[in-house]
Design an enzyme around this catalytic site. Sequence first.
Site, PDB file in Angstrom:
ATOM      1  N   TYR A 110     -11.745  -0.705  -0.694  1.00  0.00           N
ATOM      2  CA  TYR A 110     -11.786  -0.160   0.657  1.00  0.00           C
ATOM      3  C   TYR A 110     -10.432   0.401   1.096  1.00  0.00           C
ATOM      4  O   TYR A 110     -10.339   1.082   2.119  1.00  0.00           O
ATOM      5  CB  TYR A 110     -12.241  -1.247   1.648  1.00  0.00           C
ATOM      6  CG  TYR A 110     -11.143  -2.150   2.154  1.00  0.00           C
ATOM      7  CD1 TYR A 110     -10.650  -2.023   3.450  1.00  0.00           C
ATOM      8  CD2 TYR A 110     -10.570  -3.130   1.344  1.00  0.00           C
ATOM      9  CE1 TYR A 110      -9.639  -2.840   3.926  1.00  0.00           C
ATOM     10  CE2 TYR A 110      -9.563  -3.945   1.811  1.00  0.00           C
ATOM     11  CZ  TYR A 110      -9.102  -3.801   3.095  1.00  0.00           C
ATOM     12  OH  TYR A 110      -8.091  -4.616   3.563  1.00  0.00           O
ATOM     13  N   ARG A 111      -9.391   0.181   0.304  1.00  0.00           N
ATOM     14  CA  ARG A 111      -8.020   0.486   0.716  1.00  0.00           C
ATOM     15  C   ARG A 111      -7.156   0.335  -0.522  1.00  0.00           C
ATOM     16  O   ARG A 111      -7.385  -0.585  -1.313  1.00  0.00           O
ATOM     17  CB  ARG A 111      -7.618  -0.523   1.789  1.00  0.00           C
ATOM     18  CG  ARG A 111      -6.309  -0.349   2.487  1.00  0.00           C
ATOM     19  CD  ARG A 111      -6.186  -1.498   3.481  1.00  0.00           C
ATOM     20  NE  ARG A 111      -5.017  -1.420   4.327  1.00  0.00           N
ATOM     21  CZ  ARG A 111      -4.601  -2.392   5.124  1.00  0.00           C
ATOM     22  NH1 ARG A 111      -5.289  -3.520   5.179  1.00  0.00           N
ATOM     23  NH2 ARG A 111      -3.541  -2.259   5.872  1.00  0.00           N
TER      24      ARG A 111
ATOM     25  N   TYR B 192       0.811  -1.215   0.000  1.00  0.00           N
ATOM     26  CA  TYR B 192       0.000   0.000   0.000  1.00  0.00           C
ATOM     27  C   TYR B 192       0.848   1.271   0.000  1.00  0.00           C
ATOM     28  O   TYR B 192       0.309   2.373   0.000  1.00  0.00           O
ATOM     29  CB  TYR B 192      -0.934   0.015   1.215  1.00  0.00           C
ATOM     30  CG  TYR B 192      -1.934  -1.105   1.199  1.00  0.00           C
ATOM     31  CD1 TYR B 192      -3.062  -1.046   0.382  1.00  0.00           C
ATOM     32  CD2 TYR B 192      -1.754  -2.239   1.970  1.00  0.00           C
ATOM     33  CE1 TYR B 192      -3.972  -2.079   0.340  1.00  0.00           C
ATOM     34  CE2 TYR B 192      -2.668  -3.279   1.943  1.00  0.00           C
ATOM     35  CZ  TYR B 192      -3.778  -3.197   1.120  1.00  0.00           C
ATOM     36  OH  TYR B 192      -4.682  -4.233   1.082  1.00  0.00           O
TER      37      TYR B 192
END
Length: 523
Positions: A466-467, A91
């Site tokens: 969601y991410r 991420y």
Amino acid sequence: MRLQLPPGVTASQFDAGLNAFRGVVGDDWTLATDLDRDTYADYYAPGDLDEHAPGAAVAPASVEETQAIVRLANEHRIPLWPISRGKNLGYGAAAPRVPGTVVLDMGRMRRILEVNDDLAYCVVEPGVSFFDLYEYLRANNHPLWMSVPGNAWGSVMGNALDHGFGYTPYGFHARNICGMEVVMPTGDVMRTNMGGMEGNHSWHVYPLSFGPSFDQMFTQSNMGIVTKMGYWLQPEPEHSISLSMEAPNEEDIGWIVDTISPMRRNGLIDQNQFVSSSLGRLVLMGQRSDFYDGPGAMPDEVADQIRADHNLGFWAVNIRVYGEEAVNRAKADVIRRAFAEHTDTEFVETAWSRGEEVNTMDPGFGVPTAVPLQMANWTGGRGAHLGFSPIVPATSEHILRQLERSRAVIAAHDVDFYASFTLGERYATNINMLMYDRDDEEQVANIRRLFNALIADARESGYGEYRTHLSWMDPVSDTYDFNDHAQRRMAEAIKDALDPNGIIAPGKQGIWPERYRAQREGS
């Protein structure tokens, strides 16, 4: 890594800001060499490291030092990117959204401030890792269990704030947050919810307040810097039963979801259910070349043969129930009967009782591990991964539709298919792991094209991530488009009010302060 300056910040302004930071934390914790910038870069960067290159890092050891740094950042107009431990691999790790931003490393603040056995909660600082908390609970004989993500070498707080999840009854980590202390973008300090009253005894047990409640405003946001967090833990159960099976066919995921989902909602199963495809097991057993060394995606017939050779189904189901033994036995019988309506395959049962050793490889026991990081080695070379994870309703209709579409998009880009579903009470997170060699420019370019295609396809189907990784925060934010992005417009209005100088994490989750709004991708 060469120095880049934040947009609108001059070299003399930046140097003056770093010198001011040194006055707060000292030379040792103001980190501004090329090696320091390398350390805070995105280890798994899908492309040019300079895209999210930090300008420097600064590491406070207390709330007061954090306040001082934030005030100085305002004075010198230097943006800060707060991290807990910087282990958010896939991420962006520790890297900032805007190149040149100074990483605010909260990892030195790693105290476990309180553990309450009776009410089953703890209070932690940002740098407390899952391993730290686990070892503390065991060393001090606290009768409490954690919930841990698949890869648990990061921060308890950081994972909860970024909407991470685990595989116990307490697996929805953002829901476990109860009461925060936050340094605001001006350097002021606030406490959320019942903590708004000095000395309130219910701060970490009641998740609301008198008037609006703000814990969730600080998750996945750039509205402030969380320095303390109450976090609910699971009381150690008396007994647990695991029911495991391999489901042979891809389409089995439909009836699996329709069988488990009602039992999640009625409380018969209270654990987040992780249903992984076979590649999720293979990546822990070796590298791709150990199973198949041909070009492009692994052909279906090869994958079928590998599953046969290793006695794997297309999907693995592992249901765990917790509590008193008699209740668990009754629950297990109900679950078996429900599955028997769809398959002749029987569950393999494993029971555990308090006092026995736990299986440290089973995330249902809440034991942290970093073993899943092995997936990065799948492609060989300097491996890495990205996760594309839309949220879908937990019904076979939605699950099968999303599976079919994402599978087709991934196949069109000639990438190995590795999907899993984590089932909550009413939703499922569809995690598609995309693994690549970050030194292979063709693989990286293809993965980027694939990620863009998956975002567009999910949006067309009515599903949202969601991410996501730093590089796709704007494209994902763009898909939340109701009424000309009304939700984002509200978030940015709040951001401008709380952070008029745009100091804290500009661009995080696609939320841009007015000062940096021109940086939005595509604007």
